[in-house]
Design a protein around this motif. Structure first.
Motif, PDB file in Angstrom:
ATOM      1  N   ASP A  74       0.892  -1.322  -0.152  1.00 46.32           N
ATOM      2  CA  ASP A  74      -0.067   0.106  -0.014  1.00 46.32           C
ATOM      3  C   ASP A  74       0.913   1.301   0.010  1.00 46.32           C
ATOM      4  N   LEU A  75       1.953   1.160   0.604  1.00 46.42           N
ATOM      5  CA  LEU A  75       2.881   2.622   0.945  1.00 46.42           C
ATOM      6  C   LEU A  75       3.612   2.607  -0.466  1.00 46.42           C
ATOM      7  N   ALA A  76       3.835   1.559  -0.975  1.00 42.44           N
ATOM      8  CA  ALA A  76       4.404   1.573  -2.342  1.00 42.44           C
ATOM      9  C   ALA A  76       3.550   2.522  -3.229  1.00 42.44           C
ATOM     10  N   VAL A  77       2.263   2.019  -3.346  1.00 44.20           N
ATOM     11  CA  VAL A  77       1.381   2.877  -4.140  1.00 44.20           C
ATOM     12  C   VAL A  77       1.402   4.239  -4.043  1.00 44.20           C
ATOM     13  N   ILE A  78       1.382   4.546  -2.609  1.00 44.61           N
ATOM     14  CA  ILE A  78       1.290   6.060  -2.208  1.00 44.61           C
ATOM     15  C   ILE A  78       2.644   6.563  -2.839  1.00 44.61           C
ATOM     16  N   ALA A  79       3.783   6.068  -2.454  1.00 45.53           N
ATOM     17  CA  ALA A  79       5.013   6.589  -2.920  1.00 45.53           C
ATOM     18  C   ALA A  79       5.111   6.994  -4.271  1.00 45.53           C
ATOM     19  N   GLY A  80       4.707   5.943  -5.129  1.00 42.88           N
ATOM     20  CA  GLY A  80       4.729   6.219  -6.549  1.00 42.88           C
ATOM     21  C   GLY A  80       3.738   7.379  -6.944  1.00 42.88           C
ATOM     22  N   SER A  81       2.718   7.279  -6.384  1.00 42.89           N
ATOM     23  CA  SER A  81       1.831   8.726  -6.681  1.00 42.89           C
ATOM     24  C   SER A  81       2.320  10.177  -6.330  1.00 42.89           C
ATOM     25  N   SER A  82       3.223   9.965  -5.318  1.00 43.78           N
ATOM     26  CA  SER A  82       3.745  11.234  -4.593  1.00 43.78           C
ATOM     27  C   SER A  82       4.995  11.565  -5.275  1.00 43.78           C
ATOM     28  N   GLY A  83       5.745  10.996  -6.264  1.00 45.01           N
ATOM     29  CA  GLY A  83       6.676  11.229  -6.877  1.00 45.01           C
ATOM     30  C   GLY A  83       7.983  10.725  -6.267  1.00 45.01           C
ATOM     31  N   GLU A  84       7.806   9.551  -5.266  1.00 42.83           N
ATOM     32  CA  GLU A  84       8.882   8.778  -4.632  1.00 42.83           C
ATOM     33  C   GLU A  84       9.156   7.609  -5.572  1.00 42.83           C
ATOM     34  N   VAL A  85       9.594   7.694  -6.766  1.00 41.78           N
ATOM     35  CA  VAL A  85       9.648   6.816  -7.604  1.00 41.78           C
ATOM     36  C   VAL A  85      10.282   5.673  -7.333  1.00 41.78           C
ATOM     37  N   GLU A  86      11.867   6.141  -6.936  1.00 40.83           N
ATOM     38  CA  GLU A  86      12.735   4.827  -6.606  1.00 40.83           C
ATOM     39  C   GLU A  86      12.459   4.149  -5.199  1.00 40.83           C
ATOM     40  N   ARG A  87      11.883   5.006  -4.154  1.00 41.55           N
ATOM     41  CA  ARG A  87      11.341   4.450  -2.862  1.00 41.55           C
ATOM     42  C   ARG A  87      10.298   3.493  -3.284  1.00 41.55           C
ATOM     43  N   ALA A  88       9.327   3.882  -4.266  1.00 47.23           N
ATOM     44  CA  ALA A  88       8.045   3.205  -4.546  1.00 47.23           C
ATOM     45  C   ALA A  88       8.688   1.556  -5.032  1.00 47.23           C
ATOM     46  N   VAL A  89       9.655   1.678  -6.060  1.00 42.44           N
ATOM     47  CA  VAL A  89       9.884   0.465  -6.592  1.00 42.44           C
ATOM     48  C   VAL A  89      10.548  -0.371  -5.488  1.00 42.44           C
ATOM     49  N   ARG A  90      11.501   0.247  -4.626  1.00 45.04           N
ATOM     50  CA  ARG A  90      12.215  -0.483  -3.547  1.00 45.04           C
ATOM     51  C   ARG A  90      11.142  -1.183  -2.704  1.00 45.04           C
ATOM     52  N   LEU A  91      10.150  -0.346  -2.399  1.00 46.15           N
ATOM     53  CA  LEU A  91       9.040  -0.804  -1.493  1.00 46.15           C
ATOM     54  C   LEU A  91       8.367  -2.157  -2.107  1.00 46.15           C
ATOM     55  N   PHE A  92       7.985  -1.936  -3.374  1.00 47.48           N
ATOM     56  CA  PHE A  92       7.424  -2.993  -4.027  1.00 47.48           C
ATOM     57  C   PHE A  92       8.237  -4.448  -3.964  1.00 47.48           C
ATOM     58  N   GLY A  93       9.697  -4.162  -4.486  1.00 48.65           N
ATOM     59  CA  GLY A  93      10.505  -5.316  -4.598  1.00 48.65           C
ATOM     60  C   GLY A  93      10.245  -5.799  -2.947  1.00 48.65           C
ATOM     61  N   ALA A  94      10.576  -4.910  -1.873  1.00 48.33           N
ATOM     62  CA  ALA A  94      10.787  -5.599  -0.687  1.00 48.33           C
ATOM     63  C   ALA A  94       9.540  -6.461  -0.351  1.00 48.33           C
ATOM     64  N   ALA A  95       8.427  -5.834  -0.620  1.00 46.91           N
ATOM     65  CA  ALA A  95       7.075  -6.449  -0.195  1.00 46.91           C
ATOM     66  C   ALA A  95       6.931  -7.856  -0.904  1.00 46.91           C
ATOM     67  N   GLU A  96       7.247  -7.877  -2.268  1.00 43.76           N
ATOM     68  CA  GLU A  96       6.994  -9.179  -2.833  1.00 43.76           C
ATOM     69  C   GLU A  96       8.042 -10.140  -2.573  1.00 43.76           C
ATOM     70  N   ALA A  97       9.156  -9.718  -2.144  1.00 41.85           N
ATOM     71  CA  ALA A  97      10.274 -10.770  -1.555  1.00 41.85           C
ATOM     72  C   ALA A  97       9.801 -11.212  -0.257  1.00 41.85           C
ATOM     73  N   LEU A  98       9.029 -10.489   0.510  1.00 41.91           N
ATOM     74  CA  LEU A  98       8.530 -10.980   1.828  1.00 41.91           C
ATOM     75  C   LEU A  98       7.379 -11.960   1.750  1.00 41.91           C
ATOM     76  N   LEU A  99       6.625 -11.700   0.500  1.00 47.92           N
ATOM     77  CA  LEU A  99       5.493 -12.674   0.226  1.00 47.92           C
ATOM     78  C   LEU A  99       6.124 -13.845  -0.205  1.00 47.92           C
ATOM     79  N   GLU A 100       6.832 -13.620  -1.071  1.00 47.75           N
ATOM     80  CA  GLU A 100       7.723 -14.865  -1.768  1.00 47.75           C
ATOM     81  C   GLU A 100       8.440 -15.753  -0.675  1.00 47.75           C
ATOM     82  N   ALA A 101       8.952 -15.192   0.409  1.00 42.54           N
ATOM     83  CA  ALA A 101       9.452 -16.079   1.407  1.00 42.54           C
ATOM     84  C   ALA A 101       8.445 -16.728   1.931  1.00 42.54           C
ATOM     85  N   ILE A 102       7.275 -16.354   2.061  1.00 40.71           N
ATOM     86  CA  ILE A 102       6.209 -17.316   2.992  1.00 40.71           C
ATOM     87  C   ILE A 102       5.672 -18.103   1.756  1.00 40.71           C
TER      88      ILE A 102
END
Length: 826
Positions: free
Chosen positions: A659-687
């Motif tokens: 959710d925060l990644a979506v907010i970051a992307g829409s708020s101009g925090e492009v690289e931070r948004a991508v990092r958050l997406f990558g982190a979240a997907e990695a956490l989901l993949e781990a479980i």
């Protein structure tokens, strides 16, 4: 009277060495009218020709802190007897020699080393020390008096090695120390001497590599257990080195051997014929593998079996019985569990509390701090393997395993309701601490065809499997149990297990399997009139149908909610209300969504159901985002993260980060948004979970946001930043979320940023998190403010501070702050 032993004295010139020993050995003429006690030698001189201690054959690795701490104790005025304790093979003698060498200059008359391993009779310890020091027995004079006369006035450190088999001699050692005020004793023993003057100094195994830490060759090479393995392997294969190909296997070997130095040395010696990967594969039977030690080692240290047998044989029969029965526990146990399980094959003939205390003293058990500060006990795995051998040989194994399985079946059932109360985090932590026991109990049950016992453990743990991210494992245990034979009396258990399996399958996106399991479970539950199992099945089926048949979902969930309320299952009712609110938002019913979520938030707070509260906050954050209020949305997600972190819920944390990644992307925090997406997907993949439209109301927004970010950065840059996010630790991912909150004015900054720098050396053994907490405290922040900055609960901050105080050995916050400022942490 004679006694075999050996001695070395350092800190004396060769001439003075002869003078001291000669003076000690002097006996009065038969016609002397004086006392033998008047024959004390003159003070020793010192020069540069030192008599050495036994020269260790290999360098000491990873014991710098212990050596310094022990030496500091002996330099102080309050410690006269320091006993290094620990299991066989942990390196007590080697550490003691280092400590003695470091202290040689501190004792005017040097350091004397006496090996007592050959002694079995406690009454021979004093004569052995005296004989080793060159004293002769004087007719009619006790050896103890001769020894006291020789040592009184001498500023000497006496190193007594291997005392565990003669600990009853402790009284004589205490008397010697009391009579010789300048004498200090450094002892090694697998058990303490239990003297008032004694300071115990437990010697722990070397810390193996952190399974969650860096796994590069450079990082692993700095680990002391790995360094010891590499050193000893290179001694037998000159070209052996740590490489990308073998580093992970070496690290895992060291971890599987609990960092026990002797075990690591024996394993490393096998690299002549076995690669580290092959060694790892053979560790299922450690005691067979860990043999053929060096010929210049004592026989008891040439194999791990002999090392452990030496300690085992020193136990009285009742303690041996308790020891082998306690080996049934995997990963440790509480005293309550020991008292319930060990009588399973009959009375162990000793009080369990006293027996456990004795086995801790004998270094066959280790005590650890468990959840909530509770004491837990356990065996190093190599010692446990020996204990299981003894259990099998005793004929008691089946009865003890059955008692173990029964205890953890009852434990799991008790957890069914406990995981919803105000102590739910503590309860989940307790289940995590006993996870290896739960696994062992289910494995034993399945091996004996007792599928019902497996399900009676696995099914009540539904919330645990989900909250702690063990989705695949929970599904596996349920599937294995459901695949076994169940009798007619276990139909209700089957129905609940099918419903639980349905819910876990849905959370992993396996909706077809979820429907099949849920339908079967619903049919059984309805036919039996089991309202809770019916509600559980309807909950799972509703989620499985959410994407294709939304009206059916609503109908099922309405029925399930009525059943939960009728059964006073408020926790499940609150959880389902969140799902109702989330689903309503997805269907465009914003007012209905807000009503359901606010009611879920209210109820969860009333009953102390904090993970339902976090779930509600996450969804309310999505509603705030829908209204265009980015700051409010970010703050709601930040508050949910605090709870998800306290629960250590990978699933919940991952979804908040999405959710925060979506907010970051829409708020101009492009690289931070991508990092958050990558982190979240990695956490989901781990479980074993994944983001799907069925579970994530904002899934369409996620997909659209990812597509926009990919276009904005370009394919190559997007993939690189996404991979960097996937490599973030949980701490760094949360730091990204905190930084976003700062940008949007929703929270204070977290003073930490992702880093690829090598691990830094932290003061006083503090962890990274403890340093962060201490730094903020030193800046004058309250516990509540620290908690807000670090996305922690105040209770977690308090726990961190208690550990900081313990490590710094300070009693107050003010002294901890002084330490922080002195070390540049302010």
């Amino acid at each position: 009277m004679t006694a075999p032993s050996s001695v070395r004295i350092i800190g004396l010139s060769a001439a003075t060495h002869r003078e001291v020993l000669g003076g000690m050995a002097t006996a009065l003429p038969e016609d002397s009218r004086g006392s033998a006690r008047s024959a004390a030698p003159a003070p020793a001189r010192r020069d540069d020709a030192l008599m050495p201690l036994p020269l260790p054959p290999t360098p000491l690795i990873g014991r710098e802190r212990e050596a310094a701490a022990a030496a500091a104790l002996l330099r102080g005025a309050n410690v006269r007897v320091l006993t290094l304790t620990g299991p066989g093979g942990v390196g007590k003698t080697r550490l003691a020699l280092r400590i003695a060498a470091d202290l040689a200059a501190d004792f005017a008359n040097g350091v004397a080393f006496v090996d007592l391993a050959p002694i079995r009779d406690p009454t021979l310890v004093v004569p052995a020390i005296a004989q080793a020091l060159g004293l002769r027995e004087v007719p009619g004079i006790p050896f103890s008096s001769t020894l006291v006369d020789a040592l009184r006035g001498r500023h000497l450190l006496l190193l007594l090695d291997n005392l565990e088999q003669v600990t009853e001699a402790g009284r004589d050692i205490a008397a010697l120390v009391a009579a010789c005020p300048e004498l200090s004793v450094l002892a090694t023993s697998r058990a303490p001497l239990r003297l008032r003057a004694e300071q115990e100094f437990p010697v722990e195994p070397l810390a193996p590599p952190d399974s969650q830490g860096a796994r590069s060759v450079q990082a692993l090479a700095t680990n002391p257990a790995v360094a010891l393995f590499v050193q000893r392997a290179a001694a037998v294969v000159r070209t052996f080195a740590l490489t990308d190909a073998n580093a992970a296997a070496v690290a895992e070997v060291c971890a599987r051997l609990d960092g026990l130095p002797l075990a690591i040395e024996l394993a490393a010696a096998r690299v002549k014929v076995l690669s580290p990967q092959a060694l790892l594969a053979r560790l299922a039977n450690r005691l067979v593998l860990l043999t053929a030690g060096a010929q210049d080692q004592p026989e008891r240290l040439r194999t791990m079996r002999a090392t452990i047998a030496w300690s085992h044989d020193l136990l009285i029969p009742a303690e041996q019985t308790l020891f082998r029965r306690l080996a049934v526990f995997a990963g440790g146990f509480s005293l309550e569990a020991a008292e319930a399980v060990t009588p399973g094959a009959g009375d162990p003939d000793c009080d369990v509390l006293e027996g456990v205390a004795s086995l801790v003293d004998q270094s066959l058990l280790v005590r650890r701090e468990g959840p909530g500060g509770e004491h837990r006990f356990g065996m190093l795995e190599t010692i446990r393997e020996f204990g299981l051998e003894q259990l099998e040989a005793s004929g008691e194994a089946d009865a003890v395993h059955r008692a173990h399985a029964a205890f953890f079946r009852d434990r799991a059932e008790a957890a069914r309701s406990a995981v919803y109360g105000r102590q739910q985090v503590l309860e989940l932590d307790r289940l995590d601490a006993d996870l290896d026991n739960l696994r062992a109990a289910m494995t034993w049950a399945l091996e004996r065809g007792e599928a019902g016992t497996c399900l009676a453990i696995a099914e009540p743990l539904l919330v645990f499997w989900f909250m702690r991210g063990y989705l695949s494992e929970g599904r596996s245990w349920l599937a294995r149990g459901l695949g076994g034979h169940l009798d007619a009396l276990e139909t209700a258990l089957r129905a609940r297990s099918l419903a639980a399996a349905c819910i876990l399958a849905n959370h992993q996106g396996d909706h077809a399997q979820g429907v099949a399991l849920g339908e079967e479970g619903l049919g059984l539950a309805s036919s039996m009139g089991d309202h809770f199992a019916t509600a559980l099945a309807l909950t799972g089926l509703g989620a499985a149908h959410a994407q294709q048949q939304p009206q059916r979902t609503v109908s099922m969930w309405e029925t399930a909610l009525e059943l939960y309320r009728a059964a006073q299952e408020d926790a499940w009712a609150a959880t389902l209300m969140v799902s109702r609110g989330s689903f309503a938002r997805r269907m465009g019913d914003i007012q209905g969504a807000e009503r359901w979520l606010e009611e879920a938030l209210r109820l969860s707070r009333v009953i102390g159901h904090s993970w339902a509260e976090a779930f509600a906050l996450t969804n309310l954050g999505q509603l705030a985002w829908d209204r265009g209020d980015a700051a409010a949305a970010t703050d709601l997600h930040r508050r949910s993260i605090v709870i998800w972190r306290e629960h250590r819920s990978t699933w919940g944390l991952a979804h908040a980060l999405l959710d925060l990644a979506v907010i970051a992307g829409s708020s101009g925090e492009v690289e931070r948004a991508v990092r958050l997406f990558g982190a979240a997907e990695a956490l989901l993949e781990a479980i074993g979970a994944r983001a799907t439209a069925a579970h994530l109301p904002a899934y369409d927004a996620y997909e659209a946001a990812v597509a926009r970010l990919r276009t904005a950065l370009g394919e190559a840059a997007f993939e690189a930043v996404w991979a960097a996010g996937g490599a973030l630790s949980v701490e760094d991912a949360v730091a990204e979320a905190s930084a976003l909150a700062v940008c949007l004015g929703a929270a204070p900054a977290l003073p930490r940023a992702p880093s690829t720098a090598p691990p830094r050396v932290l003061p006083a053994g503090l962890s990274e998190r403890e340093v962060e907490v201490l730094r903020l405290v030193a800046q004058g922040r309250t516990n509540a403010q620290v908690a807000e900055c670090l996305f922690l609960s105040p209770r977690t901050v308090e726990a961190h501070l208690r550990r900081v105080y313990d490590k710094l050995d300070v009693p107050t916050r003010a002294e901890a702050v002084r330490f922080a400022l002195k070390h540049g942490l302010g």
